[in-house]
Design a protein around this motif. Structure first.
Motif, PDB file in Angstrom:
ATOM      1  N   ASP A   1     -10.435  65.241 -25.143  1.00 52.94           N
ATOM      2  CA  ASP A   1     -11.847  65.640 -25.063  1.00 52.94           C
ATOM      3  C   ASP A   1     -12.037  66.890 -24.204  1.00 52.94           C
ATOM      4  O   ASP A   1     -12.847  67.756 -24.526  1.00 52.94           O
TER       5      ASP A   1
ATOM      6  N   GLU B   1      -2.096  65.976 -29.093  1.00 46.69           N
ATOM      7  CA  GLU B   1      -3.057  64.874 -29.048  1.00 46.69           C
ATOM      8  C   GLU B   1      -2.398  63.505 -28.867  1.00 46.69           C
ATOM      9  O   GLU B   1      -3.022  62.478 -29.114  1.00 46.69           O
TER      10      GLU B   1
ATOM     11  N   SER C   1     -15.432  53.681 -27.090  1.00 45.97           N
ATOM     12  CA  SER C   1     -15.087  53.891 -28.496  1.00 45.97           C
ATOM     13  C   SER C   1     -15.441  52.655 -29.323  1.00 45.97           C
ATOM     14  O   SER C   1     -15.134  51.533 -28.939  1.00 45.97           O
TER      15      SER C   1
ATOM     16  N   ASN D   1     -14.768  54.411 -22.026  1.00 40.64           N
ATOM     17  CA  ASN D   1     -14.944  55.485 -22.999  1.00 40.64           C
ATOM     18  C   ASN D   1     -15.838  55.087 -24.168  1.00 40.64           C
ATOM     19  O   ASN D   1     -16.254  55.937 -24.952  1.00 40.64           O
TER      20      ASN D   1
ATOM     21  N   LYS E   1     -15.824  63.301 -13.601  1.00 39.84           N
ATOM     22  CA  LYS E   1     -15.351  62.393 -14.634  1.00 39.84           C
ATOM     23  C   LYS E   1     -14.112  61.700 -14.080  1.00 39.84           C
ATOM     24  O   LYS E   1     -13.283  62.320 -13.420  1.00 39.84           O
TER      25      LYS E   1
ATOM     26  N   ASN F   1     -10.851  69.937 -26.200  1.00 40.70           N
ATOM     27  CA  ASN F   1     -11.734  70.283 -27.327  1.00 40.70           C
ATOM     28  C   ASN F   1     -13.157  70.607 -26.868  1.00 40.70           C
ATOM     29  O   ASN F   1     -14.057  70.748 -27.689  1.00 40.70           O
ATOM     30  N   ASN F   2     -13.325  70.673 -25.530  1.00 41.60           N
ATOM     31  CA  ASN F   2     -14.641  70.950 -24.945  1.00 41.60           C
ATOM     32  C   ASN F   2     -15.718  69.961 -25.355  1.00 41.60           C
ATOM     33  O   ASN F   2     -16.893  70.299 -25.410  1.00 41.60           O
ATOM     34  N   ARG F   3     -15.304  68.732 -25.682  1.00 38.78           N
ATOM     35  CA  ARG F   3     -16.314  67.705 -25.961  1.00 38.78           C
ATOM     36  C   ARG F   3     -16.949  67.227 -24.665  1.00 38.78           C
ATOM     37  O   ARG F   3     -18.062  66.729 -24.659  1.00 38.78           O
ATOM     38  N   ILE F   4     -16.202  67.346 -23.575  1.00 41.98           N
ATOM     39  CA  ILE F   4     -16.772  67.093 -22.256  1.00 41.98           C
ATOM     40  C   ILE F   4     -16.402  68.279 -21.377  1.00 41.98           C
ATOM     41  O   ILE F   4     -15.409  68.958 -21.632  1.00 41.98           O
ATOM     42  N   ASP F   5     -17.225  68.533 -20.366  1.00 42.49           N
ATOM     43  CA  ASP F   5     -16.959  69.703 -19.528  1.00 42.49           C
ATOM     44  C   ASP F   5     -17.297  69.406 -18.061  1.00 42.49           C
ATOM     45  O   ASP F   5     -18.204  70.002 -17.483  1.00 42.49           O
TER      46      ASP F   5
ATOM     47  N   ASP G   1      -7.531  59.572 -23.992  1.00 44.28           N
ATOM     48  CA  ASP G   1      -8.701  60.093 -24.707  1.00 44.28           C
ATOM     49  C   ASP G   1      -9.225  61.355 -24.041  1.00 44.28           C
ATOM     50  O   ASP G   1      -9.572  62.337 -24.684  1.00 44.28           O
TER      51      ASP G   1
END
Lengths: 157, 290
Positions: free
Chosen positions: B38, A42, B118, B116, B27, B41-45, B34
């Motif tokens: 993401d 990360e 944030s 993004n 995307k 972690n499959n927060r976006i696909d 970032d």
């Protein structure tokens, strides 16, 4: 699959890569350069630090296809004519290496720092390696190592 | 992640055409600091990833006399190393210097910090104080939105076919100064727990004739602190005024954060952060007046 060209440690490569591959996967799995380590995945720990077009990056946060056309330097690229780099020698001499997992990334950050600023203060060294975590040494020996490396580089050792 | 297609964009025109073709399936990736997390972690696909990190026209910092325009692909390191952001724009330098670590600052971009969205993005409060404008491009043309509206107005977002190309703002006058203070949990790599940026100008008697205060992580998004600005305008910065100003700020944030577990902590911490940003601004203004 996507075809990319890049230069790693002075050698040109043309590779077919998976779209989902990261730079660290390319280095380790495609090219077998296992010196670069994956810690957190990360961008927090810096174990995967390499120098990309002159600047340090965490190779776990770079997609492999983004490196098309780039020059990458990994810890394996620091040796010349069979001799290790003065920073590596200095780390050994002061005992800046314990388990060794953070060392390749740490040395790449130190190299990028010294390339930009050949005579950093201790505070500047600390900032230069602030993106690399070490859980063994407590950092003092590492800062000592970078300081000694400054001398070695000046002496042309 | 299951990417079907990846593009390494060579210029803005090519990228906006790809965005027009793929829309929400695509995307943009710049520094990736970032987005790669993401993706994994499959927060976006997304099906398509378009890299803009090698596009030179997005990587320039342009001094246009009265204005400064920063390309969306400019890295935090580039901002930190640029002499334009010394002196009375030091607040922006400081905010960018406090982002992540050297590796993150080398890759992470100002455009990514904005796009993004944030709530803890360090570079945003200073850019809000400067009344920055976001410049967007698409095949339909060019559009501008104010950075403040971008955060607070639901209808002022970057549309799927648009690319953020640059951030522009008017240079502060010589007797105005931008300052910044951030509280993180540790020195490097700290996600901002709270930040304050101040742009201020005093008259000859020391009364505030211009002030913009923006906060990060004191609400759902970075924002202007209008009640505090109104309170301070026209006043001299005496200790009692600053003390009262802190209370005004605490009341304003209470309305937004009351009930949250972080509120009691942030209420105390904001006191120190506001004073730190203010002291830094005063230090500069004192030097200019001497």
């Amino acid at each position: 699959m996507k075809e990319i060209q890049l230069n790693v440690n002075g050698k040109d490569y043309s590779l077919n890569i998976d779209e989902n591959m990261r730079l660290i996967d390319l280095l380790r799995d495609k090219l077998g350069l296992l010196g670069t380590k994956e810690g957190c995945g990360e961008g927090e720990c810096g174990a995967c630090t390499v120098i990309m077009d002159g600047e340090t990056v965490t190779s776990c946060l770079v997609m492999a296809f983004q490196a098309h056309g780039s020059e990458i330097l990994t810890i394996e690229g620091l040796e010349s004519n069979g001799k290790i780099h003065p920073i590596q020698q200095a780390f050994i001499d002061v005992g800046a290496v314990q388990c060794g997992f953070c060392t390749p990334g740490m040395i790449m950050s130190a190299k990028a720092l010294l390339d930009k600023n050949p005579n950093p203060t201790r505070e500047e060294i600390r900032e230069g390696i602030s993106g690399n975590l070490c859980r063994c040494t407590g950092y003092n020996k590492i800062v000592d190592g970078v300081e000694l490396a400054i001398n070695y580089i000046e002496e042309g050792k | 992640m299951a990417l079907e297609e990846v593009y390494k964009g060579e210029n803005v025109d090519e990228v906006v055409e790809l965005l027009d073709k793929y829309g929400k399936d695509a995307k943009i990736i710049a520094g990736g600091t970032d987005i790669v997390i993401d993706l994994r972690n499959n927060r976006i696909d997304p099906k398509v990833l378009i890299d803009i990190s090698s596009i030179e026209e997005l990587k320039g910092i342009k001094d246009k006399g009265e204005y400064i325009e920063i390309g969306a692909g400019v890295s935090f390191t580039q901002v930190v190393e640029n002499p334009l952001f010394e002196r009375n724009l030091y607040g922006l330098n400081k905010a960018c210097h406090m982002v992540g670590s050297p590796q993150i600052r080398n890759k992470g971009t100002l455009g990514g910090n904005i796009a993004n969205g944030s709530p803890a993005a360090d570079s945003i409060p200073p850019l809000i104080c400067l009344n920055s404008t976001l410049i967007l491009k698409s095949v339909r043309g060019r559009r501008e939105i104010s950075i403040e509206d971008y955060y607070k107005d639901e209808n002022e977002k970057i549309r799927p076919d648009e690319l953020l190309v640059s951030i522009g703002f008017k240079k502060p006058k010589e007797n105005q100064v931008l300052s910044f203070a951030k509280l993180g949990l540790r020195k490097a790599l700290a996600i901002s727990r709270l930040s304050i940026a101040i742009l201020v100008e005093l008259d000859e008697e020391g009364k505030i004739i211009n002030i913009e205060v923006a906060s990060g992580s004191l609400g759902k998004y970075p924002m202007r602190e209008l009640e505090l600005e109104q309170f301070l305008l026209g006043k001299k910065l005496e200790d009692s005024t600053v003390d009262e100003g802190v209370l005004v700020l605490q009341r304003a944030m209470e309305k937004r954060l009351a009930g949250r577990s972080t509120f009691p902590y942030k209420r105390v911490a904001v006191d120190r952060m506001f004073r730190e940003a203010l002291e830094e601004a005063m230090k500069y203004l004192d030097e200019v007046r001497l």
